[in-house]
Design an enzyme around this catalytic site. Structure first.
Site, PDB file in Angstrom:
ATOM      1  N   ARG A 184       0.602  -1.053  -0.206  1.00  0.00           N
ATOM      2  CA  ARG A 184      -0.063  -0.430  -0.158  1.00  0.00           C
ATOM      3  C   ARG A 184       0.558   1.322  -0.205  1.00  0.00           C
ATOM      4  O   ARG A 184       0.550   2.476  -0.727  1.00  0.00           O
ATOM      5  CB  ARG A 184      -0.848  -0.152   1.305  1.00  0.00           C
ATOM      6  CG  ARG A 184      -1.584  -1.250   1.294  1.00  0.00           C
ATOM      7  CD  ARG A 184      -3.309  -1.002   2.222  1.00  0.00           C
ATOM      8  NE  ARG A 184      -3.688  -2.514   2.593  1.00  0.00           N
ATOM      9  CZ  ARG A 184      -4.699  -1.891   3.274  1.00  0.00           C
ATOM     10  NH1 ARG A 184      -5.189  -0.799   3.973  1.00  0.00           N
ATOM     11  NH2 ARG A 184      -5.638  -3.136   3.221  1.00  0.00           N
ATOM     12  N   GLU A 213     -10.682  -9.912  14.251  1.00  0.00           N
ATOM     13  CA  GLU A 213     -10.937  -8.939  14.326  1.00  0.00           C
ATOM     14  C   GLU A 213     -11.891  -8.739  15.550  1.00  0.00           C
ATOM     15  O   GLU A 213     -12.723  -9.621  15.536  1.00  0.00           O
ATOM     16  CB  GLU A 213     -11.025  -7.756  14.152  1.00  0.00           C
ATOM     17  CG  GLU A 213     -10.833  -6.031  14.497  1.00  0.00           C
ATOM     18  CD  GLU A 213     -11.268  -5.610  13.119  1.00  0.00           C
ATOM     19  OE1 GLU A 213     -11.495  -3.947  13.403  1.00  0.00           O
ATOM     20  OE2 GLU A 213     -11.345  -4.857  11.766  1.00  0.00           O
TER      21      GLU A 213
END
Length: 380
Positions: free
Chosen positions: A18, A74
């Site tokens: 990224r 998560e």
């Protein structure tokens, strides 16, 4: 992560990639121009399941007050009791949790800590890719942290909402929570609506009353809808093929409702139709391309998850929308107005019934005593 094909898009992009400008969904050819040394790895779903089980088993073995799963890797935790009973400070408590998860899963874990869900999520961004970040408890320190947060980092902030921000605060490319806090509450409500305007006003001040106590407030965590969306590989020649596909979707929706123990009363069909300016076959093989969307809903009258009822209603909605089978590029169905099946059964049992049959009375008496149609009130 990507499928092992040369032209397919990347679906999961590492933080290192990224930094070169590579994004999720980007074509490999474009990604390699930005990052020539990028490597595509195949999916390992079995490993994901193993690591996810380790992750959650470890968390559940701890003295946490509540846990709200967000995804396979998560979760939101309430660790108030752990911090109160441990003599160490909050950072040390969370660092200990991180170290255990790192060791057991052989993966790097990031932890963000705050006094509410919003602050914890913002802190997690600061903690990535492999650290711990705690939002200060003091009011002034917390505001200093919020002042530099970009509104794009807020939960639920998509492109449409940000476009409204740009019109609200023209000339600003980077809009922080400090800038958002300067906007009046009524201006936000008039721009974004009551619910979102109120939420943005509170977010800019670090306020978030979202609960993660599933056991204490189970009604807040009931499923509100169950959906199925297919937007790849949708190609039909005849209406009969579409109807057959809808029947298969009805079976899958029935299975998901059954697994969730829910029934519903509002069924929705969403169709993606090839845009007139879009080629018959887009750049992505069997993809959607540029589309227009049509949606139609049907109230079922009773709570159900019956395959026959769902399939019949979907066929009716399809015929009502009257779209050529060859132009379809995506199909989605959803059931909303969900209630648990036991509640639905109780509601059905308690419904009033018309006295069509009376023992010990002849036909004339029954007709005389029967209520008139205009006096019957149906309440939904």
């Amino acid at each position: 992560m990507s499928h092992p094909l040369t032209s397919i898009a990347y679906h999961v992009v590492s933080r290192i990639a990224r930094d070169y400008g590579v994004k999720n969904g980007m074509w490999m050819s474009q990604a390699k121009k930005l990052c020539p040394n990028i490597i595509a790895l195949p999916y390992q779903f079995d490993e994901y399941e193993i690591r996810s089980k380790m992750f959650y088993d470890t968390l559940l073995s701890m003295d946490i007050d509540s846990i709200l799963p967000v995804s396979v890797d998560e979760a939101l935790l309430d660790i108030t009791t752990m911090c109160e009973t441990d003599n160490s400070n909050i950072f040390d408590v969370v660092k200990s949790v991180k170290d255990q998860l790192d060791t057991l899963t052989c993966c790097t874990v990031s932890c963000g800590v705050g006094k509410n869900v919003l602050l914890a999520k913002l802190a997690l961004r600061e903690a990535k890719p492999d650290g711990v970040f705690v939002v200060p408890q003091g009011e002034s320190e917390m505001m200093n942290f919020l002042d530099r947060v970009d509104v794009k980092q807020l939960p639920g902030m998509g492109r449409k909402l940000f476009t409204k921000f740009e019109s609200l605060l023209p000339g600003k490319s980077d809009i922080t929570l400090a800038a958002l806090r300067a906007v009046g509450k009524m201006v936000l409500i008039n721009t974004f609506g009551n619910k979102m305007g109120e939420k943005l006003y509170e977010y800019s001040r670090g306020i978030d009353n979202t609960s993660i106590d599933i056991l204490g407030e189970p009604e807040k965590f009931l499923r509100k809808s169950i959906s199925i969306d297919i937007n790849w590989g949708i190609r039909f020649e005849k209406d009969s093929q579409v109807e057959s596909f809808l029947f298969q979707l009805s079976k899958e929706l029935n299975k998901r409702l059954l697994d969730a123990g829910m029934v519903g009363t509002l069924l929705t069909l969403k169709l993606a139709i090839r845009h007139p300016d879009s080629p018959v076959e887009p750049a992505k093989y069997m993809g959607m391309g540029k589309c227009t969307f049509l949606t139609k809903s049907a109230r079922l009258g009773v709570c159900t998850r019956e395959i026959g009822v769902i399939s019949m209603e979907l066929k009716f909605l399809l015929r009502f929308l009257n779209i050529k089978a060859k132009e379809l590029r995506g199909i989605g169905i959803s059931m909303t107005k969900l209630v648990p099946e036991d509640q639905a059964a109780a509601q059905y049992t308690n419904q009033m019934r018309l006295p069509f049959k009376f023992e010990g009375k002849n036909k004339a008496t029954v007709l005389k005593d029967a209520p008139k149609v205009e006096n019957i009130l149906y309440q939904e």
